[in-house]
Write a protein that holds these residues in place. Structure first.
Motif, short mmCIF file in Angstrom:
data_model
loop_
_atom_site.label_atom_id
_atom_site.label_comp_id
_atom_site.label_asym_id
_atom_site.label_seq_id
_atom_site.Cartn_x
_atom_site.Cartn_y
_atom_site.Cartn_z
N PRO A 6 0.83 -1.20 0.00
CA PRO A 6 0.00 0.00 0.00
C PRO A 6 0.87 1.25 0.00
CG PRO A 6 -0.01 -1.04 2.16
CD PRO A 6 0.69 -1.98 1.24
N THR A 7 0.39 2.30 -0.65
CA THR A 7 1.14 3.55 -0.72
C THR A 7 0.76 4.46 0.44
OG1 THR A 7 -0.55 4.48 -2.18
CG2 THR A 7 1.37 3.45 -3.21
N HIS A 44 4.82 -0.27 3.80
CA HIS A 44 4.22 0.72 2.92
C HIS A 44 5.25 1.29 1.96
CE1 HIS A 44 1.36 0.64 6.29
NE2 HIS A 44 0.45 1.11 5.44
N GLY A 139 -6.75 11.05 -3.96
CA GLY A 139 -6.29 9.68 -4.13
C GLY A 139 -4.79 9.54 -4.34
N ALA A 141 -2.58 8.54 -2.26
CA ALA A 141 -2.00 7.36 -1.62
C ALA A 141 -3.12 6.60 -0.91
CB ALA A 141 -0.91 7.76 -0.62
N ASP A 142 -2.79 5.37 -0.51
CA ASP A 142 -3.79 4.53 0.16
C ASP A 142 -4.01 4.96 1.61
OD1 ASP A 142 -4.12 2.77 -2.08
OD2 ASP A 142 -2.18 1.87 -1.57
N ILE A 143 -3.00 5.57 2.23
CA ILE A 143 -3.12 5.98 3.63
C ILE A 143 -2.47 7.35 3.80
CG2 ILE A 143 -1.01 4.75 4.30
CD1 ILE A 143 -2.34 4.19 7.02
N PHE A 166 -11.44 7.28 4.91
CA PHE A 166 -10.07 7.08 4.45
C PHE A 166 -9.21 6.47 5.56
CE2 PHE A 166 -11.43 10.64 1.69
CZ PHE A 166 -11.18 10.05 0.46
#
Length: 236
Positions: A6-7, A44, A139, A141-143, A166
């Motif tokens: 995940p990014t 990450h 959007g 990154a994922d976190i 999120f």
């Protein structure tokens, strides 16, 4: 990006990071932020870092070389295209504030005050929060991960997670025992603390290059020459 991981976008309160993790520690201020956060978040892929701080000016600190060292450090950060720098400012005001311990003027029945100079950093909290919300909505990154121990960020973190759905994270710039309980209670999806080992493993090379030439670690920030620093408002 690394496939399968995940990014993460990381949002740094530079003043808070300095005061909590770097001030008075020998040889750790020449900090490679991407290397540090990759060390702390090995599962990450750290794709963006937003560094929120304010520029020192002469007169804000007794150390006249502090603004120069800060500018050198910002040059070093700008060599990494994944890092963007967002500047607030320092407010320097004369204030009349109650003395300590408190005293009451028997004639006016008001607290006795003294004239002081009050230095406040303005803008970093707002820059961090707004960038974090924008990064999530766009959007990037994922976190979205905040690097702070400032409970003023509770509201934005709760909104991102509870209202907008999120993923959030927090990297506390100190030991777990001293981490803000209010921030912990936002129930982040990722949470960790900056360690001395990670700081020492995440230093820039002593000499670097940018488009304008050579960038060198300030001598006062070397492993041998740096001693405990006095209280101050930014990277020194």
């Amino acid at each position: 990006m690394t496939a399968g991981r995940p990014t993460a976008s990381v949002y740094v309160d530079g003043f808070n990071l300095y005061r909590r993790a770097l001030q008075g520690r020998q040889g750790v201020k020449w900090l490679d932020l991407h290397r540090l956060f990759s060390e702390l978040m090995p599962e990450h892929d750290v794709v963006r870092i937003h560094y929120c701080t304010a520029l020192l000016r002469h007169g804000l600190t007794a150390d006249v070389r502090a603004p120069v060292r800060q500018q050198v450090y910002l040059r070093a950060l700008r060599t990494d295209p994944r890092i963007s720098i967002h500047l607030g400012k320092f407010r320097n005001d004369r204030r009349d504030m109650p003395v300590h311990p408190q005293q009451v003027d028997l004639e006016t029945r008001k607290f006795v005050t003294a004239s002081v100079r009050k230095i406040e950093e303005k803008g970093s909290d707002v820059n961090l929060a707004s960038r974090m919300v924008a990064g999530a909505l766009l959007g990037h990154a994922d976190i979205q991960v905040a690097v702070t121990n400032d409970s003023d960020l509770v509201g934005p973190l709760r909104m991102l997670k509870e209202e907008l759905g999120f993923a959030t994270g927090i990297i506390f710039p100190m030991t777990r025992a001293r981490s803000s309980k209010e921030l912990v209670q936002t129930d982040p999806d990722f949470m960790t603390n900056v360690t001395e080992e990670a700081l020492r493993a995440s230093q820039f090379p002593d000499t670097m290059r940018d488009a304008n030439g050579v960038v060198r670690r300030p001598e006062k920030w070397s492993w041998k020459s740096e001693g405990p620093s006095s209280l101050g408002p930014s990277n020194r």
